[in-house]
Design an enzyme around this catalytic site. Sequence first.
Site, PDB file in Angstrom:
ATOM      1  CG  HIS A  97       3.419  -5.094  -1.495  1.00  0.00           C
ATOM      2  ND1 HIS A  97       4.281  -3.901  -0.700  1.00  0.00           N
ATOM      3  CD2 HIS A  97       2.382  -4.150  -1.159  1.00  0.00           C
ATOM      4  CE1 HIS A  97       3.797  -2.729  -0.422  1.00  0.00           C
ATOM      5  NE2 HIS A  97       2.450  -2.955  -0.747  1.00  0.00           N
ATOM      6  CD  GLU A  99       5.350  -2.023   2.163  1.00  0.00           C
ATOM      7  OE1 GLU A  99       4.778  -2.727   2.630  1.00  0.00           O
ATOM      8  OE2 GLU A  99       4.838  -0.663   1.850  1.00  0.00           O
TER       9      GLU A  99
HETATM   10  P1  13P Z   1      -0.800   2.848   1.735  1.00  0.00           P
HETATM   11  O1  13P Z   1      -2.490   2.746   1.263  1.00  0.00           O
HETATM   12  O2  13P Z   1      -0.727   2.885   3.254  1.00  0.00           O
HETATM   13  O3  13P Z   1      -0.260   4.042   0.816  1.00  0.00           O
HETATM   14  O4  13P Z   1      -0.335   1.495   1.254  1.00  0.00           O
HETATM   15  C1  13P Z   1      -0.440   0.852   0.166  1.00  0.00           C
HETATM   16  C2  13P Z   1      -0.116  -0.326  -0.119  1.00  0.00           C
HETATM   17  O5  13P Z   1       1.079  -0.612  -0.315  1.00  0.00           O
HETATM   18  C3  13P Z   1      -1.157  -1.653  -0.175  1.00  0.00           C
HETATM   19  O6  13P Z   1      -0.404  -2.663  -0.421  1.00  0.00           O
END
Ligand code: 13P
Length: 252
Positions: A97, A99
């Site tokens: 991911h 992040e």
């Molecule tokens: P959002 O739907 O909050 O934009 O997040 C997307 C996401 O990172 C799913 O893994």
Amino acid sequence: MARRKLLMGNWKMNKTSAEAKEFAVAAKPLAKEARAAHVDLGVAPTYLSLATTRKYAAKTMIVAAQNCHFKESGAYTGEVSIPMLKEFGINWVILGHSERRAYDNETSEKCNAKIKALIANDMVPLYCVGETLAEFEAGRTKEVVGEQVRKGLEGLSEEDAKNLVVAYEPVWSIGTGKNASTEIAQDVCHFIRTVLKECVGKSANKIRILYGGSVKPENIKAYLSCPDVDGALVGGASLKIESYTELLRNIK
Ligand code: 13P
């Protein structure tokens, strides 16, 4: 061959165990609805809520971890291994991911080791790729995403890759409300399928590719109408049972 649609909620660092249980119980009736509509449903809670969610969710609800380590055990403080997940009936893991790539030094090479370990354990890796805003603006989307896919899948055979799931999440659209247009989503997901073909041959046609980034009940249908988009990976809108239910109803 038709690919089954997939709605996967990524809860990130949200929900206590008690809140996860409440959601799992409330989502139970959705399982039947999803099955009738040929949609697979899933959520990815934090490690600490996995066991509770698995226990209270419908059997057909996929409960995924948000990460794992590639080693079975050892001196890796703060990490969780695949056998530990399996013990609780967890068979899916989200990897790469953005992040985690941004804050936790998750690289495509590390994801490759984790993907191989998951496949060796008959588990499903959900591998995320996507470009940053700067890369998007510089016109480098396909270069970046292509490299993430190639490195993440390096050394996998056609057979290895048959259960893999890939998610395209442009970093600039995550949690920002700035959606990628359906044209961009289709174009990049189609490109990903082309790269998958190069890497793992015919399995590319079986691999589900999800779009993620500000997916809401209002726009999910448009993404799902793209031929190479097989589902959605949803953050914010997956947290409340009401909007999760609407996502499912609008996907159909
Ligand atoms: P959002 O739907 O909050 O934009 O997040 C997307 C996401 O990172 C799913 O893994």
